[in-house]
Structure formats: C-alpha cells, structure tokens
Design a protein around this motif. Sequence first.
Motif, PDB file in Angstrom:
ATOM      1  N   ILE A 136       0.850  -1.186   0.000  1.00  0.00           N
ATOM      2  CA  ILE A 136       0.000   0.000   0.000  1.00  0.00           C
ATOM      3  C   ILE A 136       0.887   1.236   0.000  1.00  0.00           C
ATOM      4  O   ILE A 136       1.768   1.379   0.850  1.00  0.00           O
ATOM      5  CB  ILE A 136      -0.937   0.028   1.226  1.00  0.00           C
ATOM      6  CG1 ILE A 136      -1.773  -1.258   1.291  1.00  0.00           C
ATOM      7  CG2 ILE A 136      -1.853   1.245   1.164  1.00  0.00           C
ATOM      8  CD1 ILE A 136      -2.628  -1.364   2.551  1.00  0.00           C
ATOM      9  N   HIS A 137       0.642   2.124  -0.956  1.00  0.00           N
ATOM     10  CA  HIS A 137       1.306   3.417  -1.028  1.00  0.00           C
ATOM     11  C   HIS A 137       0.329   4.513  -0.604  1.00  0.00           C
ATOM     12  O   HIS A 137      -0.862   4.259  -0.418  1.00  0.00           O
ATOM     13  CB  HIS A 137       1.767   3.713  -2.454  1.00  0.00           C
ATOM     14  CG  HIS A 137       2.758   2.743  -3.017  1.00  0.00           C
ATOM     15  ND1 HIS A 137       4.117   2.936  -2.964  1.00  0.00           N
ATOM     16  CD2 HIS A 137       2.580   1.571  -3.680  1.00  0.00           C
ATOM     17  CE1 HIS A 137       4.738   1.944  -3.573  1.00  0.00           C
ATOM     18  NE2 HIS A 137       3.826   1.084  -4.005  1.00  0.00           N
ATOM     19  N   ASP A 138       0.841   5.746  -0.548  1.00  0.00           N
ATOM     20  CA  ASP A 138      -0.065   6.859  -0.270  1.00  0.00           C
ATOM     21  C   ASP A 138      -0.954   7.157  -1.480  1.00  0.00           C
ATOM     22  O   ASP A 138      -2.151   7.377  -1.343  1.00  0.00           O
ATOM     23  CB  ASP A 138       0.702   8.113   0.160  1.00  0.00           C
ATOM     24  CG  ASP A 138       1.816   8.517  -0.800  1.00  0.00           C
ATOM     25  OD1 ASP A 138       2.008   7.848  -1.834  1.00  0.00           O
ATOM     26  OD2 ASP A 138       2.515   9.513  -0.502  1.00  0.00           O
ATOM     27  N   SER A 139      -0.378   7.175  -2.676  1.00  0.00           N
ATOM     28  CA  SER A 139      -1.146   7.510  -3.870  1.00  0.00           C
ATOM     29  C   SER A 139      -0.590   6.759  -5.068  1.00  0.00           C
ATOM     30  O   SER A 139       0.506   6.190  -5.019  1.00  0.00           O
ATOM     31  CB  SER A 139      -1.083   9.020  -4.137  1.00  0.00           C
ATOM     32  OG  SER A 139       0.237   9.399  -4.491  1.00  0.00           O
ATOM     33  N   ALA A 140      -1.342   6.792  -6.167  1.00  0.00           N
ATOM     34  CA  ALA A 140      -0.883   6.130  -7.386  1.00  0.00           C
ATOM     35  C   ALA A 140       0.377   6.783  -7.935  1.00  0.00           C
ATOM     36  O   ALA A 140       1.181   6.124  -8.604  1.00  0.00           O
ATOM     37  CB  ALA A 140      -1.991   6.158  -8.439  1.00  0.00           C
ATOM     38  N   THR A 141       0.570   8.058  -7.660  1.00  0.00           N
ATOM     39  CA  THR A 141       1.781   8.738  -8.108  1.00  0.00           C
ATOM     40  C   THR A 141       3.024   8.062  -7.540  1.00  0.00           C
ATOM     41  O   THR A 141       4.005   7.813  -8.257  1.00  0.00           O
ATOM     42  CB  THR A 141       1.738  10.217  -7.690  1.00  0.00           C
ATOM     43  OG1 THR A 141       0.614  10.849  -8.308  1.00  0.00           O
ATOM     44  CG2 THR A 141       3.007  10.942  -8.105  1.00  0.00           C
ATOM     45  N   THR A 142       2.989   7.746  -6.250  1.00  0.00           N
ATOM     46  CA  THR A 142       4.133   7.095  -5.621  1.00  0.00           C
ATOM     47  C   THR A 142       4.300   5.669  -6.120  1.00  0.00           C
ATOM     48  O   THR A 142       5.432   5.189  -6.314  1.00  0.00           O
ATOM     49  CB  THR A 142       3.976   7.106  -4.090  1.00  0.00           C
ATOM     50  OG1 THR A 142       3.746   8.449  -3.657  1.00  0.00           O
ATOM     51  CG2 THR A 142       5.214   6.575  -3.406  1.00  0.00           C
ATOM     52  N   ALA A 143       3.197   4.965  -6.333  1.00  0.00           N
ATOM     53  CA  ALA A 143       3.287   3.600  -6.852  1.00  0.00           C
ATOM     54  C   ALA A 143       3.886   3.595  -8.250  1.00  0.00           C
ATOM     55  O   ALA A 143       4.745   2.756  -8.569  1.00  0.00           O
ATOM     56  CB  ALA A 143       1.899   2.961  -6.867  1.00  0.00           C
ATOM     57  N   THR A 144       3.463   4.533  -9.086  1.00  0.00           N
ATOM     58  CA  THR A 144       4.004   4.606 -10.438  1.00  0.00           C
ATOM     59  C   THR A 144       5.473   5.003 -10.410  1.00  0.00           C
ATOM     60  O   THR A 144       6.290   4.460 -11.177  1.00  0.00           O
ATOM     61  CB  THR A 144       3.185   5.590 -11.287  1.00  0.00           C
ATOM     62  OG1 THR A 144       1.853   5.073 -11.418  1.00  0.00           O
ATOM     63  CG2 THR A 144       3.788   5.784 -12.667  1.00  0.00           C
ATOM     64  N   LEU A 145       5.835   5.923  -9.534  1.00  0.00           N
ATOM     65  CA  LEU A 145       7.253   6.270  -9.383  1.00  0.00           C
ATOM     66  C   LEU A 145       8.065   5.043  -8.985  1.00  0.00           C
ATOM     67  O   LEU A 145       9.155   4.804  -9.527  1.00  0.00           O
ATOM     68  CB  LEU A 145       7.420   7.377  -8.351  1.00  0.00           C
ATOM     69  CG  LEU A 145       8.865   7.729  -7.967  1.00  0.00           C
ATOM     70  CD1 LEU A 145       9.658   8.215  -9.171  1.00  0.00           C
ATOM     71  CD2 LEU A 145       8.884   8.768  -6.846  1.00  0.00           C
ATOM     72  N   SER A 146       7.549   4.254  -8.059  1.00  0.00           N
ATOM     73  CA  SER A 146       8.252   3.049  -7.635  1.00  0.00           C
ATOM     74  C   SER A 146       8.443   2.095  -8.812  1.00  0.00           C
ATOM     75  O   SER A 146       9.515   1.491  -8.980  1.00  0.00           O
ATOM     76  CB  SER A 146       7.472   2.351  -6.513  1.00  0.00           C
ATOM     77  OG  SER A 146       7.338   3.204  -5.385  1.00  0.00           O
ATOM     78  N   HIS A 180      -1.975   9.229 -17.081  1.00  0.00           N
ATOM     79  CA  HIS A 180      -2.067  10.342 -16.132  1.00  0.00           C
ATOM     80  C   HIS A 180      -0.757  11.109 -16.073  1.00  0.00           C
ATOM     81  O   HIS A 180       0.318  10.580 -16.347  1.00  0.00           O
ATOM     82  CB  HIS A 180      -2.424   9.768 -14.755  1.00  0.00           C
ATOM     83  CG  HIS A 180      -2.785  10.795 -13.743  1.00  0.00           C
ATOM     84  ND1 HIS A 180      -1.869  11.291 -12.841  1.00  0.00           N
ATOM     85  CD2 HIS A 180      -3.959  11.427 -13.488  1.00  0.00           C
ATOM     86  CE1 HIS A 180      -2.470  12.183 -12.067  1.00  0.00           C
ATOM     87  NE2 HIS A 180      -3.736  12.281 -12.434  1.00  0.00           N
ATOM     88  N   SER A 181      -0.835  12.377 -15.672  1.00  0.00           N
ATOM     89  CA  SER A 181       0.368  13.204 -15.548  1.00  0.00           C
ATOM     90  C   SER A 181       1.340  12.675 -14.496  1.00  0.00           C
ATOM     91  O   SER A 181       2.511  13.066 -14.489  1.00  0.00           O
ATOM     92  CB  SER A 181      -0.019  14.641 -15.203  1.00  0.00           C
ATOM     93  OG  SER A 181      -0.722  14.694 -13.972  1.00  0.00           O
ATOM     94  N   SER A 182       0.863  11.775 -13.615  1.00  0.00           N
ATOM     95  CA  SER A 182       1.776  11.180 -12.634  1.00  0.00           C
ATOM     96  C   SER A 182       2.865  10.364 -13.327  1.00  0.00           C
ATOM     97  O   SER A 182       3.963  10.203 -12.781  1.00  0.00           O
ATOM     98  CB  SER A 182       1.010  10.276 -11.659  1.00  0.00           C
ATOM     99  OG  SER A 182       0.354   9.218 -12.345  1.00  0.00           O
ATOM    100  N   VAL A 183       2.583   9.856 -14.530  1.00  0.00           N
ATOM    101  CA  VAL A 183       3.608   9.147 -15.290  1.00  0.00           C
ATOM    102  C   VAL A 183       4.711  10.118 -15.692  1.00  0.00           C
ATOM    103  O   VAL A 183       5.906   9.838 -15.542  1.00  0.00           O
ATOM    104  CB  VAL A 183       2.994   8.456 -16.527  1.00  0.00           C
ATOM    105  CG1 VAL A 183       4.075   7.810 -17.382  1.00  0.00           C
ATOM    106  CG2 VAL A 183       1.955   7.420 -16.088  1.00  0.00           C
TER     107      VAL A 183
END
Length: 459
Positions: A136-146, A180-183
């Motif tokens: 579990i991460h805080d948000s999808a942004t962090t998961a995608t970064l990982s 998403h822009s998180s990518v």
Amino acid sequence: MNHDELNQWSKRAADWATEYHAALRDRPVRAPLVPGAISRQLPPSPPEAPEPMAEIFADFDRIVPPGITHWQHPRFFAYFPANASPASMLAEQLANAIAAQGMIWQTSPAVTEIEQVMIQWLRQSLGLPDGFTGTIHDSATTATLSAVLTMRERALEFQGNVKGLSGHPTLRIYASAETHSSVDKAIRIAGIGQDNLVKIPTDQSLSMKPGALAAAIAADRAAGLLPAGVILCAGGTSVGAFDRIGECITVAHAAGLPVHVDAAWAGSAMICPEFRDLWAGIEAADSIVFNPHKWLGAQFDCAVQFLRDPTPQVKTLGLRPSYLETAGKEDIVNFNEWTVPLGRRFRALKLWFTLRAYGLEGLRARIRNHVAWAVEACEALRALPGVTITSEPRLSLFTFALEHDAATEALLTRINDDGRIYLTQTRHKGAYVIRVQVGQFDCTRDDVMMIPQVVAELI
C-alpha cells in the motif's frame, strides 16, 4: 489537552461529523471563495499561551466548512471521487489513536501482517491470479514512481542507484497520451527525463496501438537508446480510455520490457466480473496500481500496487541499515523496502474495516449503480438541445460540450457557481469539454439526475 479532555472532544467531533454529513446536500459543493479568503481569517503569528479547546473548535466550525470543496458531497461529480465510507472513517480514528509507525515488521507487526492479508483479499476481489503480492502506497503517483524506478534499475542492471545515470545509454519509457500526468512526474523524478517518455499513438477508441509500440521500441534500439519499460492505461483520467492491455503486454514482454498498468480509478470496478473485459490480459502485467480511496470506500490515502514479482522493486528501493534490522528475522517483510518513504501509516486498517462492513456484494452494488446512473444521466443530457456527448460513458465517466469552447467553458462556470453540482473540464480531441464522473459513496440516483436538471436550467 489530556486524554480525558480528548475523550470529551472526540465525542463532540463525532457529533459534528454526523451533523456535517447530514447537512451536506444543503451546502454548495464547491466553496464560493477567492484566494486568500481563508488565510485572512487566521492570526499571522502562533499563540504564546494555550487557548481553550472550545475556542479552537468554534473557529474550526466557523472557518473550515465554508472554505472547503466538499469531497464527500453526494453531488460531487468532479475529478474522481475520494470516498470515505463511515467504516473507513472509524478505522482511521483508531489508526490515529494508535499512531503506529509501520516502517518495519517489528515496529508494528499488526500493521505489516494485516497489510499482507488485505493485499490478498483485494487480489482475489479483482480476479487477479495467485502469485501476485503487493503493498500500500499513499497515492498512485508514488506507486508509479516506484514502478518507474524499478524499470530504470532493471534496464541498468541495478547500477543506477550505485553509480548514477551518467555514462549509460539514454533510457526510454513508453506510454500513451491518455496516461495520467503522474507518469510524466515519475519520469522526471527518476532522472529519465521528459523527452524520453515516448507517447505511443492511439486508435479511434483511444487505445495504444500495439504495432506502434513494437515499432517505437525497435526504432529506439536501432538508434542506440535503451528501452526500459511500458506503462499502460486502464481508465484514463481525461475520458476513461483503456489500452488494449493484453496485446500491449505481449508486445512489451516480447521485447523484454516490464509493464506497469495504471488502473488508479477503474481498478475498483474490477470487483464486478462483468467489467473485467476492459482490462483483459491484466494477469500478465508486472505491476498494477489501483486506488481503493477513489471508488471503494477506503478514504485517502490508500493506493494498492500489485506485483507479480516484488524482487526487482525491493532490490531497487530496499535499504536496510543496522538500526532497521530485526535480529533473527532477516527474511521478514519490511514494507518500507517496497516503497519510497521509510515511514508508513496503518492504511490497511481502513481496508479491513471497509471490506468487512460492506462486503464485496455491497461494494459491487454501489459501483453498478454508479455506472447505470451515469449512463442514464448521459442519455438525458444527449436529449438536451445544443448538447453533444463528446465521449461515451466508460464505466461511470463521460464528457459533453456545447457548440464551441467559449460556450462550454461559460456553462461550466455557471454550473459550478450555482453550487448544486460540481463538474470539471478536460481537453478531448482538441476541444474543451465537461467531464461527468459518478462515484461518490453515498450518492443516489436523484443526485446523479440533478446533473441534466442543472444543465437544462443553465444552458
């Protein structure tokens, strides 16, 4: 404040929460304020002496609710929902009271082990095969970064963290423009560089073209560049686009590249078997992220990343100095080694409470209702003169527009200033369009049908 006073004020806060949610329909969804209106109500300096809690609470009640965009409002149809079921709220109260720091197993065994079990509950709920694990991460942004950092290290034979990125071939990551822009943010933070995020063309359904992906990878290799991974979209933020997941994974794996799938919003709908065709082939993905805090009732923050094999990610992100060792249990799972932060909240508790309090059938019923009501609202809007549906419903998301951008933008301003509903905009095929996304945990059909009613009045 001591714990006796906390008990008193916690009960007052619980009463306030009940009153707040009961009266939400009577409030405008979005605060009708201008920048600076809230900060001007706060003193410019902190108090030197303690202040009475009654005064603090009164100021909270006076300043905060009128200055909030009410994400739990049943007519919040903007962005994606950030659901907070009552069961999740209760779990968060308990997690806050415990205030555990779950960075390693021994600092809070229950935090780690309940998280492990919740990952398996969710894996089964979404129909993913045995063998997937996750965190579990805080948000999808962090998961995608990982996931992107792991792609980088795999491509560099795990030398990037040690020697840096200089001297290596230029890395390339592939995604469609619907991601998403998180990518984009992950590519920047990972040191790969925005120019090396290759946006692959899409077809008429806004799905990545597998053949174009294969051609781009081959062309980059021929040019001496280093392909590192592929990121696919399952329910894009703009208009709900889905890549052809299975076909694109086949192309990526044939080229030796790992695949991360961003299903942040739409992943929750996969608890309903009838929607799983939208991400057919997902079982071959290397990494998948979805956000239970968007559409499954577990309040923010709670993003789940499934991993077919966690070893590369742990090798990328793991760091175990002596003060983080658990003597005699070197093989124990320490989830900080799977994620970017060292510190970890007890996020799994709200999943445990929510899944038990509503059951999968209760959660499925909500999602099915949201999808059906979105289609009904779409058809009612389609019947209005001057309204064009610019993208058909994908699950519970669709868009519409008027005859030109200026008229559409002016309509959206009138809608949000009116306050009965809240919608947002996007760009689709070059045009300014209005997004409708149904998914608030406690919304009803009447709330959703307020959308065409308001549009008809303000058009």
